[in-house]
Write a protein that holds these residues in place. Structure first.
Motif, short mmCIF file in Angstrom:
data_model
loop_
_atom_site.label_atom_id
_atom_site.label_comp_id
_atom_site.label_asym_id
_atom_site.label_seq_id
_atom_site.Cartn_x
_atom_site.Cartn_y
_atom_site.Cartn_z
N GLU A 96 0.83 -1.20 0.00
CA GLU A 96 0.00 0.00 0.00
C GLU A 96 0.87 1.25 0.00
OE1 GLU A 96 -2.93 -0.07 3.08
OE2 GLU A 96 -3.69 -2.05 2.52
N VAL A 97 0.53 2.19 -0.87
CA VAL A 97 1.25 3.46 -0.97
C VAL A 97 0.95 4.31 0.25
CG1 VAL A 97 1.55 5.56 -2.34
CG2 VAL A 97 1.21 3.36 -3.48
N ARG A 98 1.98 4.88 0.86
CA ARG A 98 1.80 5.71 2.05
C ARG A 98 1.41 7.14 1.65
NH1 ARG A 98 2.28 0.58 3.29
NH2 ARG A 98 3.69 0.10 5.01
N ILE A 99 0.40 7.69 2.32
CA ILE A 99 0.01 9.08 2.12
C ILE A 99 -0.04 9.76 3.48
CG2 ILE A 99 -1.30 8.54 0.03
CD1 ILE A 99 -3.87 8.92 1.65
N GLY A 100 0.15 11.07 3.50
CA GLY A 100 0.10 11.78 4.77
C GLY A 100 0.44 13.24 4.62
N VAL A 101 0.34 13.98 5.73
CA VAL A 101 0.72 15.38 5.73
C VAL A 101 2.23 15.48 5.90
CG1 VAL A 101 -1.50 16.18 6.60
CG2 VAL A 101 0.32 15.57 8.22
N MET A 102 2.78 16.61 5.49
CA MET A 102 4.23 16.78 5.48
C MET A 102 4.85 16.59 6.86
SD MET A 102 4.84 19.98 2.89
CE MET A 102 4.13 20.01 1.24
N HIS A 103 4.16 17.01 7.92
CA HIS A 103 4.73 16.89 9.26
C HIS A 103 5.00 15.43 9.63
CE1 HIS A 103 3.37 21.07 9.78
NE2 HIS A 103 4.29 21.12 10.73
N LEU A 104 4.21 14.49 9.09
CA LEU A 104 4.41 13.08 9.39
C LEU A 104 5.53 12.47 8.56
CD1 LEU A 104 0.77 11.75 9.81
CD2 LEU A 104 2.44 12.31 11.59
N ALA A 105 6.06 13.22 7.59
CA ALA A 105 7.16 12.70 6.78
C ALA A 105 8.47 12.69 7.54
CB ALA A 105 7.31 13.54 5.50
N LYS A 106 8.57 13.49 8.56
CA LYS A 106 9.83 13.65 9.29
C LYS A 106 10.29 12.32 9.85
CE LYS A 106 11.97 17.08 12.25
NZ LYS A 106 12.70 17.65 11.15
N GLY A 107 11.56 11.98 9.59
CA GLY A 107 12.13 10.74 10.09
C GLY A 107 11.89 9.54 9.20
N LEU A 108 11.08 9.69 8.13
CA LEU A 108 10.79 8.57 7.24
C LEU A 108 11.65 8.65 5.98
CD1 LEU A 108 6.88 8.61 7.44
CD2 LEU A 108 8.48 7.29 8.84
N GLU A 109 11.67 7.57 5.21
CA GLU A 109 12.35 7.59 3.92
C GLU A 109 11.66 6.63 2.97
OE1 GLU A 109 16.21 5.05 4.02
OE2 GLU A 109 16.16 6.18 5.87
N PHE A 110 11.65 6.99 1.69
CA PHE A 110 10.99 6.21 0.66
C PHE A 110 11.86 6.22 -0.59
CE2 PHE A 110 7.74 8.01 3.39
CZ PHE A 110 6.91 6.93 3.65
N LYS A 111 11.70 5.21 -1.42
CA LYS A 111 12.44 5.21 -2.68
C LYS A 111 11.85 6.22 -3.67
CE LYS A 111 14.16 0.48 -2.38
NZ LYS A 111 14.21 -0.86 -3.02
N ALA A 112 10.57 6.45 -3.57
CA ALA A 112 9.92 7.44 -4.44
C ALA A 112 8.95 8.27 -3.61
CB ALA A 112 9.17 6.76 -5.58
#
Length: 708
Positions: free
Chosen positions: A623-639
């Motif tokens: 499943e593709v991850r979606i979210g607000v920018m604040h929740l992106a912190k600390g994460l990493e993705f290939k795309a």
């Protein structure tokens, strides 16, 4: 015989399917425990330039490439039969004649022409209604030779293999990145930094009896003492960076300091890796150690705990000595120990209601709600002001330098009444939790922790830093911070030195980016200044940062309509999947929850299933991850697709309209830009940024300075 694993093996393992990885791991465990097992069918690779390369049969098609000597057994690579043999035939493992480090050297005469990664925008047609902004200007005139001033001796001093000297000397600025991917890490990074800064940093010559123990070798090879340790590493190939340390990182992990330390660096430079290794080292020094590893949010605390288990192993003796949690979570636990009860925290709605109630009865001209809330959050509550005198003297960095006496005299009774009401109800604010614990431990000789490591330190506020300083022991190297001022998105600037935490002459900036491709990092870096200073004047210089791998240019587009943007994002997601990216390795981010539907619909249009990120759930595979920018912190993705970057979303119009003064307005623009930077730099290989016309002004900042 020592059993070793190379980072090239973990890189290759990650490219196999999950089922293939399972059978490979079974064979690896057999190799470690019974390296002469007949069923593994070890065969020497006669066509290889290195006589110590052997092939190990996993099944009918998968082969592990091992490098076997009398002293060591090294897992070097794994792939399908033909690819595995080709890899071994094109490489040898040897000691570099100048540096003394053991290297995996690609044999120059067998290297095929390297094709640059194809950008997704060249594979797909985004259709009508979409304008793609140019990021990279065409090279005009004669190509320059960036290494023409160097010679063979200088190149060898930074680890360039003899085979590649002539190629490097003849490299142009346009094709060097293709060559750099074939060089050992230390050589590629040194030459990339030379291209960026014009300075070739020649490391101090290190003499070691075992070339595997050279600092440059330790970044790509690791010895495994037992099956449990090996199992931890193989279970998480995506987190291979927690196993192999760059020499600059290792020096920070091992060094003893004479005061608080701050390790800085742009996104992807391994600050969290340093924090994790530092925590393990400090816990391993003393069986009675009590180490705190902390960060600003619960989700990141959970991620740190998971990475700690990967690094140290669940059964390691050091793990029970390390407490992991968020700033507030740890403060609440200590509050309960101190007061024998949990803190009752006043809600934001209650505080807002009290402030507006007392302001409405204060008389005089109306006081805007946005100013009142801002003054409470950033001054009164942050600094835990309890008197009119303190309110008059509080530092106002990030605010107007002074406030008029009449205005201050009118405001203070409002804040005083609010404070009294909160106290009368038996409540405290979050800042009050930090203050209460800090006051309890400040004068005590016995502290709850022997060492404190803080990740994401740029988002420490005044209450949090006071709390950490109070619970830290008196030891010189008790406080160790990692963070990036360029990723500050939650707190206004303030002086650390004024609170007794002085990192002067103990601030270090990491400059090697492991997570983000050169092309994505280069575009994202245009969003921020290369030289960033904190409130105490300590500088972070990001200009020398280099990425260790190449990739396609990011896609930045402006769409005429929502439908056109949705089609483009859906095409990008399909393109990423066709390029070998798993759905769960794709992230789609928006600025606010109000437009999260745009991400959801784009994923569905691509034929995928969206999983909305939350504070405590990582989501299932597929499943593709979606979210607000604040929740992106600390994460990493290939795309990553950062979408909905419209004029009113970035910077967020409601934040601009809510500012209390001009200085705060500047800070809003800065933190919005930094939030955008955080979202973009979650991408490792592929990045798409989009908005609806006229779109955010930040999109044009991603362009190269001389791009049309």
């Amino acid at each position: 015989m020592e059993f070793r694993i190379a980072n090239t093996f973990q890189n290759a393992l990650e490219r196999l399917t999950r089922d293939e990885q399972k059978v490979v791991k079974t064979s690896v465990f057999d190799l470690q425990t019974k390296p002469t097992t007949q069923g593994l069918q070890l065969h020497r690779i006669d066509a290889s330039k290195d006589p110590n390369f052997w092939s190990c049969r996993v099944n009918r098609d998968i082969r592990i490439i091992v490098h076997k000597t009398a002293q060591s057994f090294l897992l070097a690579y794994v792939a399908h039969h033909d690819d595995a043999y080709k890899w071994a035939q094109r490489r040898r493992i040897e000691v570099h004649p100048k540096t003394g480090a053991i290297q995996i050297v690609e044999v120059r005469e067998r290297v095929e022409e390297v094709a640059r990664p194809r950008p997704i925008q060249q594979q797909l047609d985004f259709g009508d209604g979409v304008e793609i902004l140019p990021l990279k200007p065409a090279i005009k005139g004669e190509a320059t030779l960036p290494f023409r001033t160097l010679d063979a001796d200088k190149l060898m001093s930074v680890g360039v293999p003899v085979d590649w000297i002539n190629d490097v000397l003849a490299a142009t600025e346009d094709n060097f990145l293709d060559i750099a991917t074939h060089l050992p890490g230390e050589a590629g990074e040194a030459l990339l930094e030379f291209v960026t800064t014009g300075i070739l940093k020649v490391p101090t010559q290190i003499v070691v009896a075992d070339p595997f123990q050279h600092p440059d070798a330790l970044r790509r090879f690791r010895v495994f003492e037992n099956v449990e340790e090996l199992e931890q590493a193989l279970s998480f190939p995506w987190e291979k960076w927690t196993v192999f340390l760059h020499p600059s990182q290792r020096a920070l992990v091992d060094q003893e300091f004479d005061g608080p330390v701050r390790v800085s660096g742009s996104a992807g430079t391994g600050k969290t890796v340093v924090a994790l290794h530092r925590a393990v080292r400090m816990a391993g020094r003393n069986p009675n150690a009590r180490v705190l590893l902390t960060t600003f949010s619960d989700p990141l605390g959970i991620a740190l705990q998971r990475s700690l288990r990967i690094l140290a192993g669940d059964t390691s003796a050091v793990v029970p000595r390390i407490t992991v949690g968020s700033f507030l979570g740890i403060a609440k636990e200590l509050y309960q120990l101190v007061h024998a009860r949990q803190p009752m925290v006043a809600s934001a709605d209650l505080v807002k209601g009290l402030l507006t109630k007392f302001a409405s009865s204060a008389g005089g001209p109306p006081i805007t709600e946005r100013f009142l809330l801002s003054e409470w959050s950033n001054v009164v509550d942050a600094w835990q002001i309890t008197s009119a005198e303190d309110y008059a003297n509080v530092p106002r960095l990030g605010r107007k330098s002074r406030m008029g006496n009449k205005q201050r005299d009118r405001l203070w009774p409002i804040f005083e009444s609010t404070l009294r009401q909160i106290a009368d109800r038996g409540l405290v604010t979050e800042a009050g939790v930090f203050r209460s614990v800090a006051e309890h431990y400040k004068g005590k000789s016995v502290k709850p922790f022997s060492s404190i490591i803080v990740d994401e330190a740029q988002d420490l506020g005044v209450p949090e830093l006071r709390f950490l300083a109070a619970v830290a022991p008196a030891a010189a190297d008790a406080l160790f911070f990692t963070g990036d001022l360029g990723q500050r998105i939650f707190q206004q600037p303030f002086s650390w030195k004024a609170l007794g935490v002085n990192v002067q002459n103990r601030s270090v900036t990491l400059t090697v980016n492991y997570r983000t491709s050169h092309q994505i990092r280069q575009a994202a870096d245009r969003l921020l200044q290369s030289l960033v200073s904190d409130a105490d004047g300590e500088k972070e210089d990001r200009s020398g940062t280099v990425s260790v791998f190449n990739g396609p240019e990011p896609v930045v587009l402006v769409a005429d309509t929502l439908e056109a943007e949705q089609r483009a994002v859906a095409d990008f997601i399909r393109g990423a999947i066709s390029a070998g990216v798993n759905p769960e390795e794709i992230g789609v981010f928006v600025r606010t929850r109000e437009i999260i539907g745009r991400a959801r619909e784009a994923v569905k249009a691509a034929g995928g299933t969206p999983f909305e990120l939350t504070l405590h759930k990582e989501g299932p595979a597929g499943e593709v991850r979606i979210g607000v920018m604040h929740l992106a912190k600390g994460l990493e993705f290939k795309a990553v697709a950062v979408i909905g970057c419209d004029e009113d979303q970035l910077p967020l119009r409601s934040r601009i309209e809510a500012v209390a003064d001009e200085v705060e307005l500047d800070d809003v623009f800065a933190t919005e830009r930094q939030l955008f930077y955080v979202a973009c730099t979650r991408a490792r290989d592929h990045l798409l940024v989009s908005g609806i016309k006229p779109a955010s002004e930040f999109l044009w900042d991603l362009k190269a300075a001389n791009a049309d």
